[in-house]
Design a protein around this motif. Structure first.
Motif, PDB file in Angstrom:
ATOM      1  N   THR A 147      39.241  51.759  57.555  1.00 27.67           N
ATOM      2  CA  THR A 147      39.012  51.925  56.108  1.00 27.67           C
ATOM      3  C   THR A 147      40.271  51.780  55.268  1.00 27.67           C
ATOM      4  N   VAL A 148      41.447  52.038  55.844  1.00 22.97           N
ATOM      5  CA  VAL A 148      42.671  51.978  55.038  1.00 22.97           C
ATOM      6  C   VAL A 148      42.945  50.567  54.530  1.00 22.97           C
ATOM      7  N   GLY A 149      42.439  49.567  55.241  1.00 19.66           N
ATOM      8  CA  GLY A 149      42.577  48.197  54.764  1.00 19.66           C
ATOM      9  C   GLY A 149      41.837  47.961  53.464  1.00 19.66           C
ATOM     10  N   ILE A 150      40.680  48.616  53.317  1.00 18.49           N
ATOM     11  CA  ILE A 150      39.941  48.530  52.049  1.00 18.49           C
ATOM     12  C   ILE A 150      40.784  49.123  50.936  1.00 18.49           C
ATOM     13  N   ASP A 151      41.413  50.260  51.212  1.00 18.69           N
ATOM     14  CA  ASP A 151      42.300  50.890  50.228  1.00 18.69           C
ATOM     15  C   ASP A 151      43.397  49.936  49.793  1.00 18.69           C
ATOM     16  N   CYS A 152      44.002  49.261  50.747  1.00 14.30           N
ATOM     17  CA  CYS A 152      45.125  48.386  50.443  1.00 14.30           C
ATOM     18  C   CYS A 152      44.702  47.256  49.512  1.00 14.30           C
ATOM     19  N   VAL A 153      43.578  46.622  49.818  1.00 12.56           N
ATOM     20  CA  VAL A 153      43.068  45.558  48.946  1.00 12.56           C
ATOM     21  C   VAL A 153      42.722  46.118  47.571  1.00 12.56           C
ATOM     22  N   ALA A 154      42.038  47.266  47.561  1.00 14.60           N
ATOM     23  CA  ALA A 154      41.586  47.858  46.300  1.00 14.60           C
ATOM     24  C   ALA A 154      42.738  48.133  45.354  1.00 14.60           C
ATOM     25  N   MET A 155      43.828  48.662  45.881  1.00  9.88           N
ATOM     26  CA  MET A 155      44.942  49.024  45.014  1.00  9.88           C
ATOM     27  C   MET A 155      45.570  47.804  44.348  1.00  9.88           C
ATOM     28  N   CYS A 156      45.429  46.659  44.961  1.00  7.71           N
ATOM     29  CA  CYS A 156      45.958  45.418  44.374  1.00  7.71           C
ATOM     30  C   CYS A 156      44.953  44.765  43.431  1.00  7.71           C
ATOM     31  N   VAL A 157      43.733  44.558  43.901  1.00 12.27           N
ATOM     32  CA  VAL A 157      42.761  43.808  43.091  1.00 12.27           C
ATOM     33  C   VAL A 157      42.268  44.612  41.899  1.00 12.27           C
ATOM     34  N   ASN A 158      42.222  45.939  42.023  1.00 11.06           N
ATOM     35  CA  ASN A 158      41.826  46.760  40.874  1.00 11.06           C
ATOM     36  C   ASN A 158      42.855  46.692  39.757  1.00 11.06           C
ATOM     37  N   ASP A 159      44.118  46.484  40.115  1.00 11.15           N
ATOM     38  CA  ASP A 159      45.144  46.271  39.087  1.00 11.15           C
ATOM     39  C   ASP A 159      44.961  44.908  38.417  1.00 11.15           C
ATOM     40  N   ILE A 160      44.722  43.902  39.225  1.00 12.62           N
ATOM     41  CA  ILE A 160      44.573  42.541  38.694  1.00 12.62           C
ATOM     42  C   ILE A 160      43.415  42.451  37.714  1.00 12.62           C
ATOM     43  N   ILE A 161      42.294  43.098  38.027  1.00  8.00           N
ATOM     44  CA  ILE A 161      41.104  42.988  37.175  1.00  8.00           C
ATOM     45  C   ILE A 161      41.340  43.642  35.812  1.00  8.00           C
ATOM     46  N   CYS A 162      42.345  44.511  35.711  1.00  7.76           N
ATOM     47  CA  CYS A 162      42.651  45.134  34.423  1.00  7.76           C
ATOM     48  C   CYS A 162      43.114  44.114  33.385  1.00  7.76           C
ATOM     49  N   THR A 163      43.582  42.970  33.838  1.00  7.80           N
ATOM     50  CA  THR A 163      43.981  41.913  32.901  1.00  7.80           C
ATOM     51  C   THR A 163      42.803  41.019  32.530  1.00  7.80           C
ATOM     52  N   GLY A 164      41.707  41.148  33.293  1.00  8.37           N
ATOM     53  CA  GLY A 164      40.565  40.264  33.134  1.00  8.37           C
ATOM     54  C   GLY A 164      40.550  39.148  34.151  1.00  8.37           C
ATOM     55  N   ALA A 165      41.588  39.065  34.994  1.00  8.00           N
ATOM     56  CA  ALA A 165      41.710  37.979  35.967  1.00  8.00           C
ATOM     57  C   ALA A 165      40.830  38.213  37.187  1.00  8.00           C
ATOM     58  N   LYS A 166      40.383  37.128  37.792  1.00  2.98           N
ATOM     59  CA  LYS A 166      39.597  37.178  39.025  1.00  2.98           C
ATOM     60  C   LYS A 166      40.546  37.030  40.215  1.00  2.98           C
ATOM     61  N   PRO A 167      40.557  37.998  41.142  1.00  2.57           N
ATOM     62  CA  PRO A 167      41.396  37.857  42.339  1.00  2.57           C
ATOM     63  C   PRO A 167      40.962  36.642  43.167  1.00  2.57           C
ATOM     64  N   LEU A 168      41.951  35.889  43.646  1.00  2.00           N
ATOM     65  CA  LEU A 168      41.674  34.684  44.421  1.00  2.00           C
ATOM     66  C   LEU A 168      41.936  34.879  45.907  1.00  2.00           C
ATOM     67  N   PHE A 169      43.099  35.427  46.230  1.00  2.00           N
ATOM     68  CA  PHE A 169      43.434  35.587  47.650  1.00  2.00           C
ATOM     69  C   PHE A 169      44.315  36.804  47.861  1.00  2.00           C
ATOM     70  N   PHE A 170      44.461  37.177  49.140  1.00  2.00           N
ATOM     71  CA  PHE A 170      45.164  38.396  49.518  1.00  2.00           C
ATOM     72  C   PHE A 170      45.950  38.129  50.796  1.00  2.00           C
ATOM     73  N   LEU A 171      47.109  38.755  50.927  1.00  2.00           N
ATOM     74  CA  LEU A 171      47.884  38.762  52.162  1.00  2.00           C
ATOM     75  C   LEU A 171      48.283  40.197  52.477  1.00  2.00           C
ATOM     76  N   ASP A 172      48.286  40.533  53.762  1.00  2.00           N
ATOM     77  CA  ASP A 172      48.644  41.891  54.158  1.00  2.00           C
ATOM     78  C   ASP A 172      49.915  41.897  54.999  1.00  2.00           C
ATOM     79  N   TYR A 173      50.533  43.083  55.073  1.00  2.00           N
ATOM     80  CA  TYR A 173      51.710  43.274  55.914  1.00  2.00           C
ATOM     81  C   TYR A 173      51.551  44.604  56.640  1.00  2.00           C
ATOM     82  N   ILE A 174      51.543  44.527  57.976  1.00  2.00           N
ATOM     83  CA  ILE A 174      51.407  45.721  58.809  1.00  2.00           C
ATOM     84  C   ILE A 174      52.682  45.888  59.613  1.00  2.00           C
ATOM     85  N   ALA A 175      53.367  46.996  59.400  1.00  2.25           N
ATOM     86  CA  ALA A 175      54.539  47.347  60.209  1.00  2.25           C
ATOM     87  C   ALA A 175      54.114  48.473  61.144  1.00  2.25           C
TER      88      ALA A 175
END
Length: 348
Positions: free
Chosen positions: A83-111
């Motif tokens: 589930t934490v992966g959903i959190d990671c995407v959400a924290m990014c795309v929810n910010d983007i949508i605040c501008t009105g923009a549609k998210p296109l793609f995502f990249l992750d980094y796991i250490a």
């Protein structure tokens, strides 16, 4: 890659073959997120994406980056990593949508301290689910072993997303006026903010609090705290199609007091009426257990409001109707007034 291995590197704590195994395990999850604009599969040196810019006068790219924070500690303790992966995407795309923009793609980094392919698969499974929920393609990422820097069973997760919007459609907080209405989009829980305080309140490293069933929650505390962040992209895109939305704020770290003012100019204030939305029981439990002042609660947590949209009062009923049709139990929680760029929370 059949001949790619190094006994010396493995002895130092890095098993490159585990990395190859992880990539094989995650391919089916990544495939779920693929859109026609994706030009290559994972495994290359760069993710390639050809955006559709037709009918756009001046395309603008909007980017967002974030992580999951110390919420991952709960995932370690509960040995639940999907589930934490959903959190990671959400924290990014929810910010983007605040501008009105549609998210296109995502990249992750796991250490991680040690690459355990099955665990990496579960993490990326969650990332892929977040991408599906937001309509973004997972076009790449990185998994890095950090022996000696992190414990073997630990990892950190971060990522970034890129969206796009026609410049003329970018939301402008200068459009917000006194008398405009504030609409709340409810949260699914604590989301991914304030977990350092949550961990302190419940002393989770030194107690069995995560595993205890809480009557008011109807579940064990840990299960409720790990509830993934709500992704608002698709409902908000639908709202933007049909209603003139003036501004949007994502209620993340800093709660009401820090995030709401980001959606309006300095000559205005937001008046929020308590009792007009549901404060989830987990917030009452956090406040009571930690004896936390109300101001600090609203300055740390989302308190049941994951996002706000500001609209003209004439559009409020229609906006709520559209969001509810999209599965979001939205409600009007306040209004804008002339002020000093503050948030005023008062009894209804």
């Amino acid at each position: 890659m059949e001949k790619s291995y190094s006994d010396s590197y493995k002895a130092a704590g890095v098993d490159v073959t585990a990395g190859y195994r992880s990539v094989e395990l995650i391919k089916s999850h990544v495939a779920r997120t693929t859109t026609p604009q994706v030009l290559d599969s994972i495994g290359g040196f760069g993710g390639m994406f050809a955006p559709d810019m037709k009918n756009m006068e001046r395309p603008v790219f909007v980017s967002g980056t974030d992580g999951v924070g110390t919420k991952v500690k709960l995932a370690f303790m509960l040995d639940k990593h999907d589930t934490v992966g959903i959190d990671c995407v959400a924290m990014c795309v929810n910010d983007i949508i605040c501008t009105g923009a549609k998210p296109l793609f995502f990249l992750d980094y796991i250490a991680c301290g040690k690459n355990i392919p099955e665990k990496i698969e579960q993490i990326v499974k969650g990332v892929a689910e977040g991408c599906v929920q937001s309509g973004a393609a997972l076009i790449g990422g990185e998994t890095a072993e950090h022996p000696g820097l992190m414990k073997e069973d630990e990892y950190d997760l971060a990522g970034f997303s890129v969206g796009m919007i026609d410049e003329k459609n970018i939301l402008d907080k200068a459009d917000v006026k006194a008398g405009d209405v504030i609409i709340a989009l409810p949260s699914s829980g604590v989301h991914s903010n304030g977990f350092s305080l949550v961990r302190k309140v419940f002393d989770i490293e030194n107690s069995d609090s995560l595993y205890k069933y809480e009557d008011r929650l109807g579940k064990p505390l840990g299960e409720v705290l790990l509830t993934p962040t709500k992704i608002y992209v698709k409902p908000v895109l639908k709202l933007l199609e049909e209603v003139k939305v003036k501004s949007i704020a994502h209620i993340t770290g800093g709660g009401f007091y820090e995030n709401m003012p980001r959606a309006f100019e300095k000559n205005l204030s937001a008046v929020v009426h308590k009792g007009t939305w549901k404060v989830l029981p987990v917030f009452d439990l956090i406040q009571e257990t930690g004896n936390i002042p109300e101001h600090d609660m609203y300055n740390t947590f989302n308190m049941g409001v994951g996002m706000i949209a500001i609209v003209d009062p004439a559009d409020a009923a229609r906006a709520v109707e559209i969001l509810r049709a999209e599965g979001i139990e939205a409600s009007v929680i306040g209004e804008m007034k002339e002020g000093d760029h503050s948030v005023i929370i008062e009894e209804n």
